[in-house]
Scaffold this motif. Structure first.
Motif, PDB file in Angstrom:
ATOM      1  N   ARG A  61      -6.433 -11.325   0.272  1.00 14.08           N
ATOM      2  CA  ARG A  61      -6.137 -11.936   1.579  1.00 14.08           C
ATOM      3  C   ARG A  61      -7.358 -11.599   2.468  1.00 14.08           C
ATOM      4  O   ARG A  61      -7.431 -10.481   2.625  1.00 14.08           O
ATOM      5  N   LEU A 117      -8.207 -11.804   5.107  1.00 17.57           N
ATOM      6  CA  LEU A 117      -7.996 -11.624   6.392  1.00 17.57           C
ATOM      7  C   LEU A 117      -8.634 -10.410   6.939  1.00 17.57           C
ATOM      8  O   LEU A 117      -9.295 -10.175   7.840  1.00 17.57           O
ATOM      9  N   LEU A 118      -8.236  -9.376   5.971  1.00 15.63           N
ATOM     10  CA  LEU A 118      -8.677  -8.104   6.493  1.00 15.63           C
ATOM     11  C   LEU A 118     -10.376  -8.037   6.604  1.00 15.63           C
ATOM     12  O   LEU A 118     -10.814  -7.458   7.682  1.00 15.63           O
ATOM     13  N   PHE A 176      -6.069 -21.664   4.542  1.00 15.47           N
ATOM     14  CA  PHE A 176      -6.165 -20.368   5.037  1.00 15.47           C
ATOM     15  C   PHE A 176      -7.975 -19.734   4.884  1.00 15.47           C
ATOM     16  O   PHE A 176      -8.346 -19.189   5.877  1.00 15.47           O
ATOM     17  N   GLU A 193       1.077   5.011  -2.180  1.00 17.01           N
ATOM     18  CA  GLU A 193       0.026   5.934  -1.343  1.00 17.01           C
ATOM     19  C   GLU A 193      -0.578   6.902  -2.172  1.00 17.01           C
ATOM     20  O   GLU A 193      -1.719   7.253  -2.048  1.00 17.01           O
ATOM     21  N   ILE A 234      -3.236   5.307  -4.336  1.00 19.80           N
ATOM     22  CA  ILE A 234      -4.536   5.084  -3.523  1.00 19.80           C
ATOM     23  C   ILE A 234      -5.229   6.431  -3.363  1.00 19.80           C
ATOM     24  O   ILE A 234      -6.359   6.236  -3.240  1.00 19.80           O
ATOM     25  N   ALA A 293      -9.346   0.671  -2.868  1.00 21.78           N
ATOM     26  CA  ALA A 293      -7.597   0.798  -2.557  1.00 21.78           C
ATOM     27  C   ALA A 293      -6.880  -0.266  -2.697  1.00 21.78           C
ATOM     28  O   ALA A 293      -5.744  -0.229  -3.103  1.00 21.78           O
ATOM     29  N   ARG A 294      -7.482  -1.574  -2.490  1.00 24.55           N
ATOM     30  CA  ARG A 294      -6.621  -2.896  -2.583  1.00 24.55           C
ATOM     31  C   ARG A 294      -6.366  -3.103  -4.211  1.00 24.55           C
ATOM     32  O   ARG A 294      -5.444  -3.417  -4.523  1.00 24.55           O
ATOM     33  N   THR A 314      -3.798  -0.844  -5.141  1.00 24.40           N
ATOM     34  CA  THR A 314      -2.316  -1.413  -4.758  1.00 24.40           C
ATOM     35  C   THR A 314      -1.948  -2.675  -5.705  1.00 24.40           C
ATOM     36  O   THR A 314      -0.726  -2.743  -5.883  1.00 24.40           O
ATOM     37  N   MET A 363      -3.811  -1.063   3.515  1.00 25.46           N
ATOM     38  CA  MET A 363      -4.680  -1.830   2.731  1.00 25.46           C
ATOM     39  C   MET A 363      -4.132  -3.057   2.699  1.00 25.46           C
ATOM     40  O   MET A 363      -5.004  -4.291   2.088  1.00 25.46           O
ATOM     41  N   ASP A 364      -2.835  -3.483   2.597  1.00 24.32           N
ATOM     42  CA  ASP A 364      -2.281  -4.803   2.311  1.00 24.32           C
ATOM     43  C   ASP A 364      -1.557  -5.123   3.516  1.00 24.32           C
ATOM     44  O   ASP A 364      -0.281  -4.547   3.384  1.00 24.32           O
ATOM     45  N   ALA A 372       0.684  -7.408   3.870  1.00 26.18           N
ATOM     46  CA  ALA A 372       2.000  -7.797   3.363  1.00 26.18           C
ATOM     47  C   ALA A 372       2.665  -6.951   2.404  1.00 26.18           C
ATOM     48  O   ALA A 372       3.746  -7.214   1.884  1.00 26.18           O
ATOM     49  N   LEU A 373       2.315  -5.718   2.280  1.00 27.13           N
ATOM     50  CA  LEU A 373       2.780  -4.886   1.600  1.00 27.13           C
ATOM     51  C   LEU A 373       2.390  -3.234   2.343  1.00 27.13           C
ATOM     52  O   LEU A 373       1.688  -2.463   1.850  1.00 27.13           O
ATOM     53  N   PRO A 420       3.647   0.267   2.780  1.00 23.19           N
ATOM     54  CA  PRO A 420       4.571   1.235   2.447  1.00 23.19           C
ATOM     55  C   PRO A 420       5.084   2.278   3.475  1.00 23.19           C
ATOM     56  O   PRO A 420       4.436   2.637   4.283  1.00 23.19           O
ATOM     57  N   ALA A 473      -2.713  -6.590   9.983  1.00 24.57           N
ATOM     58  CA  ALA A 473      -2.375  -7.868  10.601  1.00 24.57           C
ATOM     59  C   ALA A 473      -2.263  -8.841   9.480  1.00 24.57           C
ATOM     60  O   ALA A 473      -3.198  -8.842   8.367  1.00 24.57           O
ATOM     61  N   GLY A 474      -1.601  -9.827   9.759  1.00 27.03           N
ATOM     62  CA  GLY A 474      -1.469 -11.172   8.932  1.00 27.03           C
ATOM     63  C   GLY A 474      -0.612 -11.002   7.801  1.00 27.03           C
ATOM     64  O   GLY A 474      -0.409 -11.870   6.927  1.00 27.03           O
ATOM     65  N   ALA A 482       0.257 -14.504   5.671  1.00 27.02           N
ATOM     66  CA  ALA A 482      -0.801 -14.726   4.841  1.00 27.02           C
ATOM     67  C   ALA A 482      -0.208 -15.600   3.496  1.00 27.02           C
ATOM     68  O   ALA A 482       0.937 -15.509   3.184  1.00 27.02           O
TER      69      ALA A 482
END
Lengths: 310, 271
Positions: free
Chosen positions: A5, A7-8, A138, A275, A278, A297-298, A301, B61-62, B64-65, B67, B140-141, B145
Motif C-alpha cells: 500500500r 499510500l504510506l 490507486f 508488535e 516488529i 517493519a512492513r 507484518t 505500519m499498515d 489496514a491492520l 493492532p 491513513a487509508g 486501500a
C-alpha cells in the motif's frame, strides 16, 4: 514503489510534490549499461518514488534481437518510460515488439504508456490484470499526486498472459518467460535470455536495497532456490547493481528472507503478537540493507500475517 | 439500524470535519463529542484512567491492520468493551459483551484506520456506568486501500478458523487464546478499478464464543475490523470442555467451529 500500500510512502514523499512545480529531472542522468551483448539495463536509484526521481527507482532495460526489441519493464512513470524509449532508439531502429510488465508495482510498469505508439505486445503474469484492476488506479492517483498526471502515465493492461512458461522470439533470440507462484507479489515474471545466459530476476531479487514482501514469504523462499538452480552467466536484479554473479547474488536476500521466516515463526510459537515481532524480528539485518527502516517493519507484518496461519 | 446510522454519521463527519493530518485537539474533541452522542446518547462517560487502558502503535505500519490491545484493571466488573475509531467512516469498530466464562482483563484485535485519529475504548460496568480512555493513532487509508490477495482463493477459505493458546490450559485458571478467522471483511469502500464498481461490502457482524454452554463473549463487529480478523481473549475453564465459535457475516453466512480442548488440560503440578 514497492510497498503493498504505497499510500504510506506517498504520504512520506508528498511534501516533495508541489503542484505545477515538478522538478522535471531525474536524480541521475539516464544511462543504459550493456551487461551482455544486446542486453541493456538502467540501474534504478535506491530511493522511494518522488518528484525528484520520477519514480526511476527500478532496474529497467531491453534485449535486442535480430528482428525486434523486448523491453523488460518500461519504468516507473511515463517520463521514465519515455527516457528509456529515447535511449533504446539511440541504440537501434528495430521495432519494439514486446514490453514485459514484470509485476504490478508502479516503479516497474507505469512507463508502459510511453510505448503505446509502438503497438507492442504487453506481456504479464496471468494474475496481473486482476492485480491492476485492484490497485492500478490507486497507484496511478498516488503517482499523479507526486509527478502530475501526464508524467505519471496510464495503467496499461497486458494482452499476452503467461500462466507458467512462455517463449518469445526476437529473431533467433529466444527469451524464456516464467510465471511464478505468489512470492514478491502475486504476479511475478522472470526472464532468461538463452543467447547471453542472462537471467532477469526482476523483483524476485533485490541486491543492496531491502526486499519488499507483498506476496508470500513461503512462496518466495520456494521460488528463489528454483531460480538459483538455473545456470546463468549473470543476473540482472530488479533493484541493485545491474549485473551480478549467479546464483551468488541471491545469498543476502535468501538469508534475509530465511531470517524473517525463522524469527517470525519463533515469535508466533511463543505467543508473541505482531508488535512484538516488529520490535524483535530481523534486527540483525539492519545496516545490511538500504531503506531498512522504511520497509522492514512492513515485511515483518506481512510475514506474521502469513505465518500465523501455518 | 444503529449500524447504518453510525455509518451515515461517519460519512457526515468526514464531510464536516475533513481529513487533515494536523487536525487540532479541539477538532478531535468535537468529533468525539458527536461520535459519543451517536453511540451513547446523553449518558455520562467517566475518565477510565486506571481502569481501562488502550495500547496501539502511535504510527501504524499498515493502516489496514492496526493492532490494538485493551487491558482492564481494578475491581469494577466490566460487562462490555466498546472500541471506537473516531475518524473512521463507521466509527464503532465493535463491542465485546462478556459472559460468565470470560476474564475481561485483556483483549486484542486488529482494525483498519482511515485517517489520523483518536481511538476510544469505553468500558461499561455491570451497573451501567461508562468509562473511556483514548489514544491517538497515526495511520491513513486503511479502509479504502485496495485489498491485495486474489479474491477467488480468499473466498475458498472464508470462515476457516484457528485457535492458539498462549500455554497449555490449567483448570480453574485463566486461559488466553487467540482466535483467527479467515474473512475478507470487505467494507464496501474498495473499488474494482476496471469495472469502476465498489467491491460489495461483506463483513463479519457477530462473533460468539462460548465454553461448553457458558458464554465467553458476543462481539458485535463492524466494517473497521481488519481482513482475516483476530481476537485475543481470556476465559476461565471450570471443566475440560469445548470452545465453540459462531461467526455471522453481512451476507447471512454462518461459520461454526468447535475447538476440542478436553485433552489439552494439564493437571496443576503437585508441590
Amino acid at each position: 514503489m514497492i510497498a503493498r500500500r504505497p499510500l504510506l510512502l506517498f504520504c512520506c514523499a508528498a511534501p516533495l510534490a508541489c503542484a505545477g512545480a515538478r522538478a522535471g529531472f531525474a536524480a541521475e542522468p539516464f544511462m543504459l549499461t550493456e551487461v551482455a551483448p544486446g542486453v541493456h539495463f538502467r540501474r534504478g536509484v535506491d530511493l522511494d518514488a518522488s518528484a525528484r526521481d520520477d519514480d526511476a527507482i527500478a532496474n529497467i532495460g531491453c534485449i535486442i534481437g535480430a528482428d525486434a526489441v523486448a523491453v523488460i519493464d518500461p519504468g516507473g512513470s511515463a517520463v521514465d518510460g519515455a527516457r528509456l524509449r529515447t535511449a533504446i532508439r539511440a541504440l537501434t531502429d528495430k521495432p519494439i515488439r514486446y514490453v514485459i510488465l514484470s509485476h504490478v508495482h508502479p516503479d516497474h510498469v507505469f512507463g508502459a504508456g510511453a510505448f503505446l505508439a509502438d503497438q507492442p505486445v504487453f506481456v504479464g503474469h496471468a494474475r496481473l490484470p486482476a492485480a491492476l484492476a485492484a490497485r492500478g488506479e490507486f497507484y496511478r492517483k498516488g503517482l499523479a499526486d507526486l509527478l502530475g498526471a501526464a508524467a505519471a502515465g496510464p495503467v496499461v493492461v497486458p494482452s499476452l498472459l503467461v500462466t507458467e512458461r512462455q517463449t518469445i522470439d526476437l529473431g533467433g533470440r529466444v527469451l524464456e518467460i516464467t510465471a511464478h507462484e505468489p512470492a514478491h507479489t502475486d504476479c511475478d515474471l522472470t526472464l532468461f535470455d538463452r543467447q547471453s545466459g542472462t537471467l532477469c530476476a526482476t523483483d524476485l531479487l533485490f541486491v543492496g536495497r531491502i526486499p519488499a514482501l507483498d506476496g508470500s514469504l513461503r512462496g518466495w523462499l520456494r521460488q528463489l532456490p528454483l531460480l538459483q538452480a538455473q545456470a546463468a552467466a549473470r543476473v540482472v536484479p530488479g533493484h541493485g547493481p545491474v549485473s551480478q554473479p549467479w546464483p551468488d547474488a541471491a545469498a543476502d536476500e535468501l538469508r534475509y528472507l530465511n531470517t524473517l521466516a525463522r524469527e517470525t515463526r519463533a515469535v508466533i510459537a511463543r505467543g508473541g503478537d505482531i508488535e512484538e515481532a516488529i520490535r524483535s524480528v530481523g534486527l540483525g539485518e539492519r545496516g545490511r540493507w538500504r531503506l531498512f527502516d522504511d520497509y522492514h517493519a512492513r515485511n515483518v507484518t506481512e510475514a506474521y500475517k502469513e505465518l500465523e496461519w501455518e | 439500524m444503529r449500524r447504518l446510522m453510525l455509518l451515515a454519521l461517519g460519512l457526515l463527519l468526514s464531510a464536516i470535519l475533513p481529513l487533515r493530518a494536523e487536525e487540532s485537539d479541539a477538532d478531535r474533541a468535537a468529533r468525539w463529542d458527536l461520535v459519543k452522542q451517536a453511540v451513547f446518547g446523553a449518558r455520562p462517560i467517566g475518565d477510565g484512567t486506571g481502569m481501562v487502558a488502550l495500547d496501539a502503535p502511535a504510527r501504524a505500519m499498515d493502516a489496514a491492520l492496526v493492532p490494538i490491545d485493551v487491558t482492564v484493571s481494578g475491581t469494577r466488573k466490566v460487562k462490555t468493551i466498546y472500541i471506537i475509531v473516531d475518524g473512521n467512516p463507521s466509527p464503532m469498530a465493535g463491542a465485546f459483551h462478556f459472559g460468565p466464562a470470560a476474564v475481561p482483563h485483556e483483549l486484542k484485535t486488529r482494525v483498519r484506520v482511515e485517517q489520523y485519529t483518536l481511538m476510544h475504548v469505553v468500558a461499561e460496568t455491570d451497573d451501567g456506568q461508562l468509562y473511556a480512555t483514548s489514544r491517538f493513532v497515526k495511520a491513513a487509508g486503511g479502509c479504502s486501500a485496495p485489498s491485495e490477495a486474489d479474491s477467488a482463493s480468499e473466498l475458498q477459505q472464508i470462515g476457516r478458523m484457528k485457535l492458539r493458546l498462549a500455554r497449555p490450559p490449567v483448570l480453574g485458571q485463566p486461559v488466553t487464546a487467540e482466535l483467527l478467522i479467515r474473512h475478507p471483511n470487505n467494507n464496501g469502500m474498495q473499488m474494482n478499478q476496471v469495472t469502476r464498481n465498489y467491491i460489495p461490502a461483506r463483513y463479519i457482524q457477530t462473533v460468539s464464543v462460548s465454553y461448553d454452554t457458558t458464554k465467553v463473549f458476543d462481539f458485535d463487529a463492524d466494517i473497521s475490523l481488519s481482513k482475516d480478523p483476530e481476537i485475543t481473549f481470556t476465559f476461565l475453564p471450570a471443566q475440560p470442555g469445548d470452545l465453540n465459535v459462531m461467526v455471522k457475516d453481512s451476507d447471512k453466512a454462518v461459520f461454526r467451529k468447535t475447538f476440542n480442548l478436553q485433552k489439552s488440560f494439564e493437571t496443576p503440578s503437585q508441590g
